[in-house]
Design an enzyme around this catalytic site. Structure first.
Site, PDB file in Angstrom:
ATOM      1  N   LYS A  96       0.926  -1.159  -0.022  1.00 18.86           N
ATOM      2  CA  LYS A  96      -0.178  -0.062   0.149  1.00 18.86           C
ATOM      3  C   LYS A  96       0.890   1.227  -0.193  1.00 18.86           C
ATOM      4  CE  LYS A  96      -2.821   2.011   3.626  1.00 18.86           C
ATOM      5  NZ  LYS A  96      -3.292   3.427   3.030  1.00 18.86           N
ATOM      6  N   ALA A 184      -9.202   5.265   4.152  1.00 16.36           N
ATOM      7  CA  ALA A 184      -8.949   6.562   4.909  1.00 16.36           C
ATOM      8  C   ALA A 184     -10.212   7.657   5.178  1.00 16.36           C
ATOM      9  CB  ALA A 184      -7.938   7.463   4.446  1.00 16.36           C
TER      10      ALA A 184
HETATM   11  C1  DXP Z   1      -3.695   2.333   8.401  1.00 18.92           C
HETATM   12  C2  DXP Z   1      -3.723   3.172   7.182  1.00 18.92           C
HETATM   13  O1  DXP Z   1      -3.404   2.759   6.435  1.00 18.92           O
HETATM   14  C3  DXP Z   1      -3.903   4.434   7.191  1.00 18.92           C
HETATM   15  O2  DXP Z   1      -3.038   5.238   6.485  1.00 18.92           O
HETATM   16  C4  DXP Z   1      -5.227   4.646   6.443  1.00 18.92           C
HETATM   17  O3  DXP Z   1      -5.408   5.518   5.250  1.00 18.92           O
HETATM   18  C5  DXP Z   1      -6.466   4.339   7.091  1.00 18.92           C
HETATM   19  O4  DXP Z   1      -7.279   5.726   7.537  1.00 18.92           O
HETATM   20  P1  DXP Z   1      -8.232   6.066   8.792  1.00 18.92           P
HETATM   21  O5  DXP Z   1      -7.256   5.942   9.764  1.00 18.92           O
HETATM   22  O6  DXP Z   1      -8.779   7.367   8.488  1.00 18.92           O
HETATM   23  O7  DXP Z   1      -9.189   4.842   8.629  1.00 18.92           O
END
Ligand code: DXP
Length: 257
Positions: A96, A184
């Site tokens: 990722k 996210a």
């Molecule tokens: C764990 C991870 O990869 C984070 O960078 C992801 O983008 C999740 O975002 P949130 O914490 O807002 O769910």
């Protein structure tokens, strides 16, 4: 079942592993969510030394697929180096890819992202790019060799949920055959259900579960919401209408005279 690069995943929820109150709660939350993919920040955990090693054993013991991430990387060089280390440590070419461009919004540096994606795809990685909902950037990422896209729905950790439904809908419409995973900014299970109802293939989230008062209960709730949203999408939802339509038949109505 969610088919991704020849792997059958029983759940469409991908879960982050940071910020849980304890390792035991993390393990229980992962189980309760039903997820089969967890994402791990190599850079953050490396900083922990021996604690990092313990954390990796815990993650391996979960029995889920691991999607290492380059969280905390702010340049192409950092992200590429971190991805290569992750491949060594976890024995997977899935990555990722995060290249952060702004410290306030944690939004991706989309120029650096495309450059890093190209380098890593050429090196045989399967790149999951954390990107914005911009269609032009999405095109560039596909040209660079990405076979999946991870658009944000709001800034990381904000819990705002889908702030631009129109952009997400148009992304789904433009790339009907590309696996799209919303990543996210989700804050509530209803946010996850909403994006799944739009036809997204999966969601990735972390903060909303890890920082909930009861992370295990919240993980379970998100698991159900993702499933419900997907099933609703597959079952053909009604389009909203401006006029009332009676839901009970009027033919055969009793007549009182
Ligand atoms: C764990 C991870 O990869 C984070 O960078 C992801 O983008 C999740 O975002 P949130 O914490 O807002 O769910």
């Amino acid at each position: 079942m969610f088919e991704l690069f020849g792997t059958s995943l029983p759940s469409r929820l991908l879960l982050g592993t940071a910020q849980y109150p304890s390792p035991a709660i993390l393990a229980d939350a992962v189980k309760a969510s039903g997820t089969s993919v967890v994402t791990v920040s190599l850079r953050r955990e490396m900083a922990g030394g021996r604690a990092g090693e313990k954390f990796w054993s815990l993650i391996r013991a979960l029995g889920t697929r691991i999607l290492p991430n380059t969280a905390g990387c702010h340049s192409v060089k950092e992200a590429v180096t971190t991805a290569k280390m992750a491949r060594e440590v976890f024995g997977t070419s899935w990555i990722k890819l995060e290249v952060i461009g702004n410290q306030d919004t944690l939004q991706p540096d989309v120029f650096g992202l495309v450059e890093a994606a190209r380098i890593l795809c050429e090196d045989g990685f399967t790149v999951f790019p954390y990107t914005t909902d911009d269609l032009v950037v999405a095109e560039r990422l596909l040209e660079a060799g990405c076979k999946v896209l991870m658009p944000w729905c709001a800034p990381i950790g904000s819990a705002l949920g889908p702030v631009n439904i129109m952009a997400l809908r148009s992304m789904r419409g433009h790339f009907p055959d590309v696996p799209l995973i919303v990543d996210a900014g989700l804050g509530r299970p209803s946010h996850a259900a909403t994006v799944m109802e739009l036809g997204f293939d999966a969601v990735l989230l972390n903060t909303a579960v890890a920082r909930a008062a009861d992370p295990v209960g919240m993980a379970r709730a998100f698991g159900k919401a993702v499933e419900a949203g997907r099933e609703a999408y597959s079952s053909g939802m009604l389009e909203p209408r401006d006029v009332a339509v009676p839901s009970t038949p009027t033919i055969g109505r009793a007549v009182f005279s």
